[in-house]
Design an enzyme around this catalytic site. Structure first.
Site, mmCIF file in Angstrom:
data_model
loop_
_atom_site.group_PDB
_atom_site.id
_atom_site.type_symbol
_atom_site.label_atom_id
_atom_site.label_comp_id
_atom_site.label_asym_id
_atom_site.label_seq_id
_atom_site.Cartn_x
_atom_site.Cartn_y
_atom_site.Cartn_z
ATOM 1 N N GLU A 370 47.630 82.016 10.463
ATOM 2 C CA GLU A 370 46.661 81.335 9.566
ATOM 3 C C GLU A 370 46.086 80.092 10.235
ATOM 4 O O GLU A 370 45.854 79.059 9.587
ATOM 5 C CB GLU A 370 47.261 81.073 8.192
ATOM 6 C CG GLU A 370 47.484 82.396 7.470
ATOM 7 C CD GLU A 370 47.668 82.312 5.996
ATOM 8 O OE1 GLU A 370 47.123 81.397 5.365
ATOM 9 O OE2 GLU A 370 48.358 83.205 5.463
HETATM 10 N N1 COS Z 1 34.617 75.507 4.070
HETATM 11 C C1 COS Z 1 33.361 75.945 3.895
HETATM 12 N N2 COS Z 1 32.506 76.189 4.913
HETATM 13 C C2 COS Z 1 32.971 75.993 6.156
HETATM 14 C C3 COS Z 1 34.258 75.524 6.419
HETATM 15 C C4 COS Z 1 35.106 75.277 5.305
HETATM 16 N N3 COS Z 1 36.357 74.853 5.462
HETATM 17 N N4 COS Z 1 34.429 75.423 7.748
HETATM 18 C C5 COS Z 1 33.276 75.799 8.304
HETATM 19 N N5 COS Z 1 32.387 76.140 7.335
HETATM 20 C C6 COS Z 1 31.008 76.578 7.510
HETATM 21 C C7 COS Z 1 30.184 75.504 8.219
HETATM 22 O O1 COS Z 1 29.672 74.588 7.307
HETATM 23 C C8 COS Z 1 29.107 76.335 8.880
HETATM 24 O O2 COS Z 1 28.130 76.672 7.922
HETATM 25 P P1 COS Z 1 26.588 76.830 8.351
HETATM 26 O O3 COS Z 1 26.540 77.977 9.308
HETATM 27 O O4 COS Z 1 25.901 77.106 7.066
HETATM 28 O O5 COS Z 1 26.194 75.545 9.004
HETATM 29 C C9 COS Z 1 29.831 77.614 9.240
HETATM 30 O O6 COS Z 1 30.978 77.690 8.392
HETATM 31 C C10 COS Z 1 30.289 77.636 10.668
HETATM 32 O O7 COS Z 1 31.025 76.459 10.892
HETATM 33 P P2 COS Z 1 31.370 75.962 12.343
HETATM 34 O O8 COS Z 1 30.149 76.011 13.207
HETATM 35 O O9 COS Z 1 32.076 74.683 12.190
HETATM 36 O O10 COS Z 1 32.332 77.130 12.838
HETATM 37 P P3 COS Z 1 33.356 77.161 13.989
HETATM 38 O O11 COS Z 1 33.411 78.529 14.517
HETATM 39 O O12 COS Z 1 33.122 76.047 14.962
HETATM 40 O O13 COS Z 1 34.700 76.927 13.142
HETATM 41 C C11 COS Z 1 37.016 76.436 12.940
HETATM 42 C C12 COS Z 1 35.685 76.175 13.615
HETATM 43 C C13 COS Z 1 38.069 75.986 13.894
HETATM 44 C C14 COS Z 1 37.122 75.631 11.648
HETATM 45 C C15 COS Z 1 37.200 77.921 12.590
HETATM 46 O O14 COS Z 1 36.821 78.731 13.668
HETATM 47 C C16 COS Z 1 38.626 78.256 12.207
HETATM 48 O O15 COS Z 1 39.107 77.893 11.147
HETATM 49 N N6 COS Z 1 39.328 78.982 13.090
HETATM 50 C C17 COS Z 1 40.680 79.430 12.832
HETATM 51 C C18 COS Z 1 40.672 80.705 12.098
HETATM 52 C C19 COS Z 1 42.056 81.089 11.699
HETATM 53 O O16 COS Z 1 42.743 80.364 11.004
HETATM 54 N N7 COS Z 1 42.480 82.269 12.128
HETATM 55 C C20 COS Z 1 43.772 82.734 11.808
HETATM 56 C C21 COS Z 1 43.700 84.123 11.405
HETATM 57 S S1 COS Z 1 43.555 84.370 9.751
HETATM 58 S S2 COS Z 1 45.374 84.835 9.253
#
Ligand code: COS
Length: 385
Positions: A370
């Site tokens: 996660e």
């Molecule tokens: N809530 C709502 N919207 C979100 C958000 C959140 N917590 N985090 C990002 N977003 C939205 C952004 O606002 C952006 O929207 P727009 O395209 O409309 O501008 C979009 O999502 C993309 O955001 P961003 O460019 O920041 O995306 P990234 O790929 O850089 O995301 C992280 C970075 C690290 C936050 C993300 O890739 C992540 O959480 N990765 C880990 C995933 C994970 O936990 N995997 C485990 C497997 S699941 S068991």
């Protein structure tokens, strides 16, 4: 050993009574199964039935959908209790929460009515299929494709590291529905049922720990998904995944906390009995300091987790930051504490007759899934920017 679930955390007497029932059930029926579950690596159907019979699958759900309606703090406290005895079994409940959240948060009324009651009763098990072989920490780069057809979508691709693979009845699946826009904006979330033509699970992983919970690779070959199984808006799937993880990470924090408390409790009891240099080892300062640190870190993790749970329950704007902090902190504590528990038991800690080496292996995963703890730091740091 009494768990720190006093009413000041906001649990009602009724909820505390329910927690006591769960605690007894874990001690009597789950903990004695944990070593065998770990050794055989089999999904424990008996524990699934036990949890269903005691309404535990209902914990993540509102009463309107057949759930207990007891909220996020109660959910965390229950996962913690189960994880004290058997972390794999606790993943049954946190996995159900993770896979239900996209539907709870963004599903149509029809989708909620069709699916949530069956998940709340434990009749249906869910899986959350976001990660891919080349896209774990960076799910925006996923390759699974959804192509528009008459009446729905056709999915092609493969997922990886998916909890409940092979036992789940439905897979909340994220796929690229519009490859022509910025990557994360072209993703949509779908409910794929396990009986869909073209859907299969490839080989399951042979893992270090959490062995009672199957992890595998769902494969989609021309899988048709009807329009009514789209979760939320087309193209908003990335946001669905992010908002889900903002809440579901509490469950991993709770699991880590339970593992840490279970290891601490075991080491404390062992140190009372084990004699060295003519006295119980809990009278040796070297051991006392270890036990004191283990208990202190675990208690600190609980405070942060319960704070995060109250934020999620209240829908506070900083809930994502808090659940990331709680997951990060509790899982690091679980790793430290279980490693120390092995040390307190010495040679006995390193063999499978004693549970602490299993706890150490199980704890490791809580730092990874996660979102790795490095990803949690990214999430936390971004919230400060
Ligand atoms: N809530 C709502 N919207 C979100 C958000 C959140 N917590 N985090 C990002 N977003 C939205 C952004 O606002 C952006 O929207 P727009 O395209 O409309 O501008 C979009 O999502 C993309 O955001 P961003 O460019 O920041 O995306 P990234 O790929 O850089 O995301 C992280 C970075 C690290 C936050 C993300 O890739 C992540 O959480 N990765 C880990 C995933 C994970 O936990 N995997 C485990 C497997 S699941 S068991």
């Amino acid at each position: 050993m009494a768990v720190e679930t006093t009413p000041q955390y906001g649990l009602t007497q009724e909820q505390l009574d329910f927690l006591e029932v769960i605690r007894q059930m874990v001690v009597e029926k789950v903990t004695p199964r944990a070593a065998e579950i770990d050794q055989t690596g089999e999904y424990p159907e008996d524990i699934r039935k036990l949890f269903a019979d005691h309404d535990l699958f209902g914990l993540p759900f509102d009463e309107q959908y057949g759930g207990t309606g007891t909220g996020d703090l109660m959910l965390c406290a229950a996962i913690e209790e189960i994880a004290k005895g058997c972390a794999s079994s606790s993943l049954m409940i946190s996995g159900q929460d993770l896979s239900a959240l996209p539907i709870k948060l963004f599903g149509s009324d029809e989708l909620k009515d069709r699916i949530l009651p069956k998940m709340a009763s434990g009749e249906w098990i869910g899986a959350f299929a976001l990660s891919e072989p080349e896209a774990g920490s960076d799910p925006g780069s996923m390759r699974t494709r959804a192509t528009r057809v008459d009446g729905g979508w056709v999915l092609n691709g493969a997922k990886n590291w998916i909890t409940n693979s092979g036992v789940a009845d439905l897979y909340v699946t994220f796929a690229v529905s519009d490859p022509d826009v910025k990557y994360s904006r072209g993703i949509t979330a779908f409910v794929v049922t396990a009986d869909s033509d073209g859907f299969r699970i490839d080989a399951l992983e042979n893992k270090m720990g959490m062995k009672g919970s199957p992890t595998g690779q769902p494969v989609y070959e021309d899988v048709f998904v009807p329009d009514e199984n789209v979760i939320g808006e087309v193209g908003k799937g990335f946001m669905v995944a992010m908002q889900t993880l903002d809440r579901s990470r509490l469950g991993i924090g709770a699991q880590a906390l339970g593992i840490a408390q279970g290891a601490t409790d075991y080491a404390v009891e062992y140190a009372k009995e084990r004699i060295a240099f003519g006295k119980p080892i809990n009278q040796l300062q070297g051991i006392q300091f270890k036990l004191a640190d283990m208990e202190t870190k675990t208690a600190a993790a609980r405070e942060l987790l319960y704070r995060a749970a109250s934020k999620v329950q209240a829908g506070d704007p900083d809930l994502g930051k808090y659940s990331a902090m709680a997951k990060l902190f509790a899982s690091d504590v679980a790793m430290e504490v279980t490693t120390e528990a092995v040390q307190v038991l010495g040679g006995y800690g390193y063999v499978k007759e004693y549970p602490v080496e299993r706890m150490m292996r199980d704890a490791k995963l809580t730092q990874i899934y996660e979102g790795t703890n490095e990803i949690q730091r990214v999430v936390i740091a971004r919230s400060l920017a």
